[in-house]
Design a protein around this motif. Sequence first.
Motif, PDB file in Angstrom:
ATOM      1  N   THR A   1      64.455  15.475  35.719  1.00  0.00           N
ATOM      2  CA  THR A   1      65.129  16.661  36.266  1.00  0.00           C
ATOM      3  C   THR A   1      66.079  17.301  35.259  1.00  0.00           C
ATOM      4  O   THR A   1      66.979  18.045  35.644  1.00  0.00           O
ATOM      5  CB  THR A   1      65.892  16.308  37.566  1.00  0.00           C
ATOM      6  N   ARG A   2      65.869  17.025  33.993  1.00  0.00           N
ATOM      7  CA  ARG A   2      66.687  17.697  32.966  1.00  0.00           C
ATOM      8  C   ARG A   2      66.483  19.199  33.090  1.00  0.00           C
ATOM      9  O   ARG A   2      65.358  19.653  33.297  1.00  0.00           O
ATOM     10  CB  ARG A   2      66.292  17.235  31.570  1.00  0.00           C
ATOM     11  N   PRO A   3      67.547  19.963  32.940  1.00  0.00           N
ATOM     12  CA  PRO A   3      67.428  21.426  33.075  1.00  0.00           C
ATOM     13  C   PRO A   3      66.429  22.031  32.083  1.00  0.00           C
ATOM     14  O   PRO A   3      65.678  22.925  32.428  1.00  0.00           O
ATOM     15  CB  PRO A   3      68.838  21.940  32.803  1.00  0.00           C
TER      16      PRO A   3
ATOM     17  N   TRP B   1      55.968   9.037  45.309  1.00  0.00           N
ATOM     18  CA  TRP B   1      55.072  10.153  45.593  1.00  0.00           C
ATOM     19  C   TRP B   1      55.716  11.480  45.213  1.00  0.00           C
ATOM     20  O   TRP B   1      55.050  12.375  44.696  1.00  0.00           O
ATOM     21  CB  TRP B   1      54.684  10.165  47.074  1.00  0.00           C
ATOM     22  N   VAL B   2      56.993  11.605  45.497  1.00  0.00           N
ATOM     23  CA  VAL B   2      57.689  12.851  45.176  1.00  0.00           C
ATOM     24  C   VAL B   2      57.899  12.979  43.670  1.00  0.00           C
ATOM     25  O   VAL B   2      57.847  14.076  43.109  1.00  0.00           O
ATOM     26  CB  VAL B   2      59.044  12.908  45.932  1.00  0.00           C
ATOM     27  N   MET B   3      58.099  11.866  42.998  1.00  0.00           N
ATOM     28  CA  MET B   3      58.376  11.872  41.561  1.00  0.00           C
ATOM     29  C   MET B   3      57.106  12.099  40.726  1.00  0.00           C
ATOM     30  O   MET B   3      57.177  12.618  39.610  1.00  0.00           O
ATOM     31  CB  MET B   3      59.013  10.518  41.177  1.00  0.00           C
ATOM     32  N   HIS B   4      55.972  11.718  41.271  1.00  0.00           N
ATOM     33  CA  HIS B   4      54.729  11.735  40.502  1.00  0.00           C
ATOM     34  C   HIS B   4      54.388  13.111  39.905  1.00  0.00           C
ATOM     35  O   HIS B   4      54.045  13.186  38.710  1.00  0.00           O
ATOM     36  CB  HIS B   4      53.569  11.219  41.354  1.00  0.00           C
ATOM     37  N   PRO B   5      54.474  14.210  40.649  1.00  0.00           N
ATOM     38  CA  PRO B   5      54.175  15.510  40.016  1.00  0.00           C
ATOM     39  C   PRO B   5      55.117  15.834  38.852  1.00  0.00           C
ATOM     40  O   PRO B   5      54.700  16.427  37.859  1.00  0.00           O
ATOM     41  CB  PRO B   5      54.353  16.524  41.155  1.00  0.00           C
ATOM     42  N   HIS B   6      56.371  15.430  38.962  1.00  0.00           N
ATOM     43  CA  HIS B   6      57.325  15.665  37.867  1.00  0.00           C
ATOM     44  C   HIS B   6      56.917  14.859  36.632  1.00  0.00           C
ATOM     45  O   HIS B   6      57.039  15.340  35.504  1.00  0.00           O
ATOM     46  CB  HIS B   6      58.745  15.285  38.304  1.00  0.00           C
ATOM     47  N   LYS B   7      56.435  13.658  36.872  1.00  0.00           N
ATOM     48  CA  LYS B   7      55.978  12.809  35.767  1.00  0.00           C
ATOM     49  C   LYS B   7      54.750  13.435  35.096  1.00  0.00           C
ATOM     50  O   LYS B   7      54.673  13.493  33.867  1.00  0.00           O
ATOM     51  CB  LYS B   7      55.655  11.413  36.306  1.00  0.00           C
TER      52      LYS B   7
ATOM     53  N   GLY C   1      52.585  16.961  30.379  1.00  0.00           N
ATOM     54  CA  GLY C   1      51.891  18.152  29.921  1.00  0.00           C
ATOM     55  C   GLY C   1      50.861  18.676  30.892  1.00  0.00           C
ATOM     56  O   GLY C   1      50.182  19.661  30.605  1.00  0.00           O
ATOM     57  N   VAL C   2      50.716  18.041  32.057  1.00  0.00           N
ATOM     58  CA  VAL C   2      49.800  18.562  33.064  1.00  0.00           C
ATOM     59  C   VAL C   2      50.439  19.822  33.624  1.00  0.00           C
ATOM     60  O   VAL C   2      51.619  19.845  33.951  1.00  0.00           O
ATOM     61  CB  VAL C   2      49.577  17.522  34.190  1.00  0.00           C
ATOM     62  N   ASP C   3      49.657  20.885  33.702  1.00  0.00           N
ATOM     63  CA  ASP C   3      50.200  22.185  34.114  1.00  0.00           C
ATOM     64  C   ASP C   3      50.405  22.223  35.629  1.00  0.00           C
ATOM     65  O   ASP C   3      49.497  22.542  36.385  1.00  0.00           O
ATOM     66  CB  ASP C   3      49.264  23.307  33.676  1.00  0.00           C
ATOM     67  N   LEU C   4      51.604  21.852  36.058  1.00  0.00           N
ATOM     68  CA  LEU C   4      51.970  21.888  37.465  1.00  0.00           C
ATOM     69  C   LEU C   4      53.209  22.740  37.623  1.00  0.00           C
ATOM     70  O   LEU C   4      54.077  22.753  36.759  1.00  0.00           O
ATOM     71  CB  LEU C   4      52.292  20.474  37.984  1.00  0.00           C
ATOM     72  N   ASP C   5      53.274  23.435  38.725  1.00  0.00           N
ATOM     73  CA  ASP C   5      54.451  24.246  38.992  1.00  0.00           C
ATOM     74  C   ASP C   5      55.420  23.419  39.829  1.00  0.00           C
ATOM     75  O   ASP C   5      55.222  23.229  41.022  1.00  0.00           O
ATOM     76  CB  ASP C   5      54.052  25.522  39.734  1.00  0.00           C
ATOM     77  N   THR C   6      56.435  22.865  39.178  1.00  0.00           N
ATOM     78  CA  THR C   6      57.465  22.122  39.904  1.00  0.00           C
ATOM     79  C   THR C   6      58.728  22.956  39.876  1.00  0.00           C
ATOM     80  O   THR C   6      59.398  23.056  38.865  1.00  0.00           O
ATOM     81  CB  THR C   6      57.712  20.728  39.274  1.00  0.00           C
ATOM     82  N   GLY C   7      59.023  23.550  41.006  1.00  0.00           N
ATOM     83  CA  GLY C   7      60.173  24.437  41.090  1.00  0.00           C
ATOM     84  C   GLY C   7      61.336  23.798  41.826  1.00  0.00           C
ATOM     85  O   GLY C   7      61.439  22.577  41.954  1.00  0.00           O
ATOM     86  N   GLU C   8      62.203  24.650  42.321  1.00  0.00           N
ATOM     87  CA  GLU C   8      63.422  24.199  42.993  1.00  0.00           C
ATOM     88  C   GLU C   8      63.114  23.369  44.240  1.00  0.00           C
ATOM     89  O   GLU C   8      63.805  22.392  44.524  1.00  0.00           O
ATOM     90  CB  GLU C   8      64.294  25.411  43.350  1.00  0.00           C
ATOM     91  N   LEU C   9      62.095  23.737  44.991  1.00  0.00           N
ATOM     92  CA  LEU C   9      61.736  23.007  46.205  1.00  0.00           C
ATOM     93  C   LEU C   9      61.351  21.563  45.877  1.00  0.00           C
ATOM     94  O   LEU C   9      61.747  20.633  46.587  1.00  0.00           O
ATOM     95  CB  LEU C   9      60.593  23.714  46.937  1.00  0.00           C
ATOM     96  N   GLU C  10      60.606  21.372  44.809  1.00  0.00           N
ATOM     97  CA  GLU C  10      60.216  20.017  44.404  1.00  0.00           C
ATOM     98  C   GLU C  10      61.425  19.216  43.936  1.00  0.00           C
ATOM     99  O   GLU C  10      61.506  18.012  44.144  1.00  0.00           O
ATOM    100  CB  GLU C  10      59.146  20.067  43.301  1.00  0.00           C
ATOM    101  N   LEU C  11      62.380  19.890  43.287  1.00  0.00           N
ATOM    102  CA  LEU C  11      63.611  19.203  42.872  1.00  0.00           C
ATOM    103  C   LEU C  11      64.425  18.771  44.087  1.00  0.00           C
ATOM    104  O   LEU C  11      64.998  17.682  44.100  1.00  0.00           O
ATOM    105  CB  LEU C  11      64.456  20.099  41.962  1.00  0.00           C
TER     106      LEU C  11
END
Length: 185
Positions: free
Chosen positions: A132-134, A67-73, A78-88
């Motif tokens: 999580t590549r920089p 569930w946590v990994m899905h937004p990063h995937k 190319g889905v426009d999601l804001d995954t910032g430091e909190l999500e990492l």
Amino acid sequence: MTQVPVWVPVVVGLLGLLGVLGAQFIAAWREDRRWNREKRRDEDNKRFDARREAYAQVIGALESWDWVMHPHKDKARGVDLDTGELELVDLRTAWIEAKNVLGLINLVGTREIRDLLRTAMISRSRLSRELTRPNKADIRLELVEKYWSEAQDAYARLRNLMRSDLGFEAVDPKGSPARPDLVER
């Protein structure tokens, strides 16, 4: 008047004594068997409870990680999601929590379950590293898809093995009951 020979009451007394001793022996033997059955049943219940607890922890940790990994995937696709430091941080936390539940499963799980769990964990770990590549431009989508597919396949087989081990019906990927002997291994 006829006299009873002396040996007759002695034999009758000995037979009575042997009968009492035999009954005591049989009663003790039956009690030992009952006690051993109860002891085995108690040990089996403890093993079952340990497996159930370990399986539940692993299933919960893997599903939480997904569930946590899905937004990063989705972001990598190319889905426009804001995954910032909190999500990492959430992803790293899910990763650590999944690693922390391995002890009990490695103690009580079968070799086949441990092997599938290893595959599921390694695929998720590789996927997490890739996601999580920089530099997001360095993420290789083909690896994301490969690791995700491997992780989900191993998880489905792992869950079915666990369910079968606990005496529950296995479920096919679509969620309908499947016969355990037809589940792909």
